[in-house]
Scaffold this active site. Structure first.
Site, short mmCIF file in Angstrom:
data_model
loop_
_atom_site.label_atom_id
_atom_site.label_comp_id
_atom_site.label_asym_id
_atom_site.label_seq_id
_atom_site.Cartn_x
_atom_site.Cartn_y
_atom_site.Cartn_z
N ARG A 58 0.85 -1.21 0.00
CA ARG A 58 0.00 0.00 0.00
C ARG A 58 0.87 1.25 0.00
NH1 ARG A 58 -2.28 2.35 4.27
NH2 ARG A 58 -2.57 0.45 5.48
N TYR A 111 -12.49 17.34 -16.94
CA TYR A 111 -13.02 15.98 -16.91
C TYR A 111 -14.18 15.90 -15.90
CZ TYR A 111 -12.89 10.87 -16.34
OH TYR A 111 -13.21 9.54 -16.28
N ASP A 182 -3.88 18.48 -15.43
CA ASP A 182 -4.22 17.12 -15.88
C ASP A 182 -3.66 16.99 -17.29
OD1 ASP A 182 -5.45 14.86 -17.02
OD2 ASP A 182 -7.25 15.09 -15.80
N LYS A 207 -5.05 5.94 -20.24
CA LYS A 207 -5.21 6.39 -21.63
C LYS A 207 -3.93 6.09 -22.41
CE LYS A 207 -9.08 7.66 -19.81
NZ LYS A 207 -9.35 8.95 -19.22
C1 LIG Z 1 -10.13 9.34 -18.03
C2 LIG Z 1 -9.69 10.64 -17.49
C3 LIG Z 1 -9.43 10.81 -16.12
C4 LIG Z 1 -9.73 9.73 -15.11
O1 LIG Z 1 -8.88 8.65 -15.23
P1 LIG Z 1 -9.31 7.15 -14.81
O2 LIG Z 1 -8.06 6.39 -15.07
O3 LIG Z 1 -10.48 6.77 -15.66
O4 LIG Z 1 -9.70 7.19 -13.37
C5 LIG Z 1 -8.94 12.02 -15.69
N1 LIG Z 1 -8.73 13.03 -16.55
C6 LIG Z 1 -8.97 12.92 -17.86
C7 LIG Z 1 -8.70 14.08 -18.76
C8 LIG Z 1 -9.47 11.73 -18.36
O5 LIG Z 1 -9.76 11.62 -19.67
#
Ligand SMILES: *Cc1c(COP(=O)(O)O)cnc(C)c1O
Length: 387
Positions: A58, A111, A182, A207
């Site tokens: 963890r 998001y 982000d 992604k």
């Molecule tokens: C998908 C996404 C997230 C969240 O990520 P997860 O891995 O699905 O929790 C955050 N920011 C953006 C821009 C995203 O496209």
């Protein structure tokens, strides 16, 4: 794409410690929940340095640390923590930094679940505002005395509008606030927010970083001191860790990130240009197809383009969007993006446009994640669907 050659080497090269024996090309998956110590003194010492030492998975785990080292280096940060999803990373930042009475300003389209989490944090006395106008003066006008954090996506979610990270970071600094970017769309290969003046970067590694739609993962990169603070205040206690096997998949994905991105860029540009010239399409939202100052900003801030963008059907509503999406054969319908398969989705889920208007989105919007099937096939698919 003008990717730093050193970054390509960082993604591809795998240095596995083998104690002088022939080295495996792929690192071991250290599939253990805990680590044992030879003496109680050593255990006590390990526990006193849990943000660095492997004590319990963890906290730290060598397979996860291998990815963290790569992502920190790619983002030009001092340290990284990886988590079990992008939202776990975002939660760790918000919960770790904010307290009752503080305020967060979200700049540009953000998001959706990040904003939903911010709405939940109201119950803990944390307030927030959203400003879609990315002009630094508009951002300055919305800063408050209690603003602790400015949250930024550039390119932004859904419309991929650019925001000037350096200029907005300067506004935040004037007010003593931190900036978190982000950076999921660009990946560290195409944009380095810390070099532009941001304090923290988060990723949905689900992604492009992992890239094969087979793992959910997230990351936070910042200074060593801030990562240690987040480790102690939220990461270790919220417990949303990345499993060693998923970290290994993420390492494997990173090895092909440079070559995948090059192809995503080329094919998405070809698809975007086809759509821009199609009579049924009112507008294409791709940072490379912007004009004027926004295009200049995109050229300056990004080292290339990834494969996610959107377009507006002309004079369209939900039924028109559904008709086009249902006729696609090679674009599959689903959430998420950044994998090798092409995906389409639309925010037109309700029948009236009120929700879209309230969120600053146009009618008839379709988002495409251009995968690696080849631009000709995808263009033919869209041409048939739009007929
Ligand atoms: C998908 C996404 C997230 C969240 O990520 P997860 O891995 O699905 O929790 C955050 N920011 C953006 C821009 C995203 O496209």
């Amino acid at each position: 794409m003008r990717v730093d050659p050193g970054d390509v080497a960082l993604c591809v090269a795998e240095e596995v410690e083998s104690g002088g024996r022939p080295a495996p090309t792929s690192p071991p998956i250290v599939q253990t929940s805990l680590f044992t110590f030879a003496t109680f003194d050593a255990l006590a010492e390990g526990l006193s340095r849990e943000s660095e030492e492997t004590v319990y998975t963890r906290g730290r785990n060598p397979t996860v640390q291998a990815v963290e080292g790569k992502l920190a280096a790619l983002e030009r940060g001092e340290a990284c923590i990886c988590l079990g999803s992008g939202m776990a990373a975002i939660s760790a930042v918000l919960v770790g930094l904010l307290e009752a009475g503080t305020h967060v300003l979200f700049v540009n389209h953000t998001y959706g679940p990040t904003l939903q989490l911010a709405a939940e944090l109201r119950r803990y006395g944390v307030s927030h505002d959203v400003v879609l106008d990315t002009d630094p003066a508009a951002v300055r006008a919305r800063m408050r005395r209690e603003t602790r954090l400015v949250w930024l996506e550039s390119p932004g979610t859904m419309l991929f509008r650019m925001a000037d990270v350096g200029a907005i970071a300067a506004v935040a600094r004037e007010h003593g606030a931190l900036v978190c970017v982000d950076n999921s769309w660009a990946t560290p290969l195409l944009q380095k927010p810390l070099e532009l003046g941001a304090d923290i970067v988060v990723h949905s590694a689900t992604k492009y970083l992992a890239g094969h739609s087979d793992v959910v993962a997230g990351a936070v990169v910042s200074s060593g001191e801030r990562i240690r603070e987040l480790f102690r205040r939220s990461y270790l206690l919220l417990g949303g860790v990345l499993a060693p096997f998923d970290a290994w998949l993420l390492l494997r994905g990173l090895r092909t990130l440079p070559v995948r991105l090059r192809q995503h860029e080329a094919d998405a540009l070809a698809v975007a240009r086809f759509l821009a010239s199609h009579p049924a399409v009112a507008r294409v939202h791709h940072p490379a197809l912007r004009e004027g100052g926004e295009r200049e900003l995109a050229e300056r801030q990004l080292r290339g383009w990834s494969g996610l963008f959107s377009f507006e059907l002309r004079d369209a509503g939900r039924a028109d969007v559904a008709r086009v999406l249902d006729r696609l054969r090679h674009f599959r319908l689903g959430v998420s993006w950044g994998g090798v398969e092409s995906l389409a989705i639309s925010p037109e889920r309700r029948d009236d446009g009120a929700w879209l208007r309230a969120h600053g989105l146009p009618r008839g919007l379709i988002r495409l994640s251009v995968g690696l099937e080849g631009a000709d096939l995808l263009i033919a698919d869209l041409a048939a669907a739009l007929e």
